[in-house]
Design a protein around this motif. Sequence first.
Motif, mmCIF file in Angstrom:
data_model
loop_
_atom_site.group_PDB
_atom_site.id
_atom_site.type_symbol
_atom_site.label_atom_id
_atom_site.label_comp_id
_atom_site.label_asym_id
_atom_site.label_seq_id
_atom_site.Cartn_x
_atom_site.Cartn_y
_atom_site.Cartn_z
ATOM 1 N N LYS A 266 -3.227 -6.415 9.972
ATOM 2 C CA LYS A 266 -3.176 -7.869 9.919
ATOM 3 C C LYS A 266 -4.591 -8.458 9.961
ATOM 4 C CE LYS A 266 1.308 -8.332 9.909
ATOM 5 N NZ LYS A 266 1.995 -8.906 8.720
ATOM 6 N N LYS A 267 -4.695 -9.733 9.583
ATOM 7 C CA LYS A 267 -5.999 -10.389 9.593
ATOM 8 C C LYS A 267 -6.565 -10.486 10.998
ATOM 9 C CE LYS A 267 -5.445 -13.273 5.458
ATOM 10 N NZ LYS A 267 -5.390 -14.667 4.940
ATOM 11 N N GLU A 268 -5.693 -10.630 11.984
ATOM 12 C CA GLU A 268 -6.151 -10.757 13.364
ATOM 13 C C GLU A 268 -5.001 -10.432 14.313
ATOM 14 O OE1 GLU A 268 -7.379 -14.763 13.891
ATOM 15 O OE2 GLU A 268 -5.439 -15.612 13.397
ATOM 16 N N ASN A 269 -5.369 -10.258 15.580
ATOM 17 C CA ASN A 269 -4.438 -10.035 16.686
ATOM 18 C C ASN A 269 -3.890 -8.610 16.731
ATOM 19 O OD1 ASN A 269 -4.685 -12.749 17.468
ATOM 20 N ND2 ASN A 269 -2.992 -13.361 16.121
ATOM 21 N N ASN B 274 -7.853 -3.429 4.648
ATOM 22 C CA ASN B 274 -7.346 -4.707 4.145
ATOM 23 C C ASN B 274 -6.092 -5.167 4.868
ATOM 24 O OD1 ASN B 274 -9.197 -4.855 1.763
ATOM 25 N ND2 ASN B 274 -8.077 -3.016 1.158
ATOM 26 N N ASP B 275 -5.984 -6.479 5.009
ATOM 27 C CA ASP B 275 -4.764 -7.096 5.514
ATOM 28 C C ASP B 275 -3.597 -6.681 4.624
ATOM 29 O OD1 ASP B 275 -2.921 -8.822 6.732
ATOM 30 O OD2 ASP B 275 -3.462 -10.477 5.393
ATOM 31 N N ARG C 162 -13.900 -4.154 11.082
ATOM 32 C CA ARG C 162 -13.856 -5.236 10.090
ATOM 33 C C ARG C 162 -13.207 -6.502 10.652
ATOM 34 N NH1 ARG C 162 -15.022 -3.025 4.913
ATOM 35 N NH2 ARG C 162 -15.079 -0.743 4.975
ATOM 36 N N LEU D 2 -10.311 -6.905 12.023
ATOM 37 C CA LEU D 2 -8.902 -7.025 11.667
ATOM 38 C C LEU D 2 -8.006 -6.838 12.891
ATOM 39 C CD1 LEU D 2 -9.070 -4.934 8.366
ATOM 40 C CD2 LEU D 2 -8.683 -7.395 8.520
ATOM 41 N N SER E 27 -5.832 -11.025 21.279
ATOM 42 C CA SER E 27 -6.384 -11.415 19.981
ATOM 43 C C SER E 27 -7.575 -10.529 19.643
ATOM 44 C CB SER E 27 -6.815 -12.885 20.003
ATOM 45 O OG SER E 27 -7.968 -13.057 20.815
ATOM 46 N N THR E 28 -7.885 -10.424 18.367
ATOM 47 C CA THR E 28 -9.040 -9.635 17.949
ATOM 48 C C THR E 28 -10.311 -10.195 18.572
ATOM 49 O OG1 THR E 28 -7.927 -9.146 15.853
ATOM 50 C CG2 THR E 28 -10.291 -8.729 15.955
#
Length: 228
Positions: free
Chosen positions: A204-207, A70-71, A148, A150, A217-218
């Motif tokens: 994090k959600k991305e990167n 999870n973020d 996932r 992320l 970036s992801t």
Amino acid sequence: MEQQESRQTLVSPSVDEMNEAKYFSIDTVEDVNDDELVLVVKHLLRTCFNKQASNQIESEDSMMTIDFKNDGDLIYLIGNSKNDITASAYLYSYRGIKLSPSSTFHLEEEKEVQDVLAKLILNKSIQSAHHLSVGGLFVALAESAMPRGLGFSIKTNSAFRKDAFLFGETQNRVLVSIAPEKHNAFEAIIAETDVKSSFLGKVKKENFVIDSEIIISTADAKNLLDKA
């Protein structure tokens, strides 16, 4: 393939090669700089990323997986890091130094790390666990983030060379992620042992972010891996 070739080279070296490896000094290798970091990251993603391992995100409840969940989860490193890049994929395939000593390994330290890891899993104090191996900390972070989709944000430790911190393959270390509400339980278990742990950052959600800079970036990492 390159890592396999590296290990084969070290199986039966000549006397001169053995001497060269024995007296290898990290000071003879230039540390990675901020401008070069993206190049190293892309190189290690192409050559070291384990797609098969990073796809294994489904398991029984009693099993621990490598994927971040999870973020906002906290990222920690369990074990003792060193200023060491010997026998690493980074040194061999990126820096082009084909011969160096094996990275340090201590059986007693490994047992201590495994014991505390087992307790953390049994007490459901961690979300994921990934042993550091080929590609070092960075590749472990990438393999944990990608299943996932992320990302992560971490800070390097100025007590270490940046290449040793990110790409060194010193053994006896495990990357773990922790739900924020489990942080105290995690710290309590670690405090009962002599095993070191260090806070690296957050999921994090991305990167992929290192020292507040987006390295890749992801999405770009996924595209790079799809073409590999």
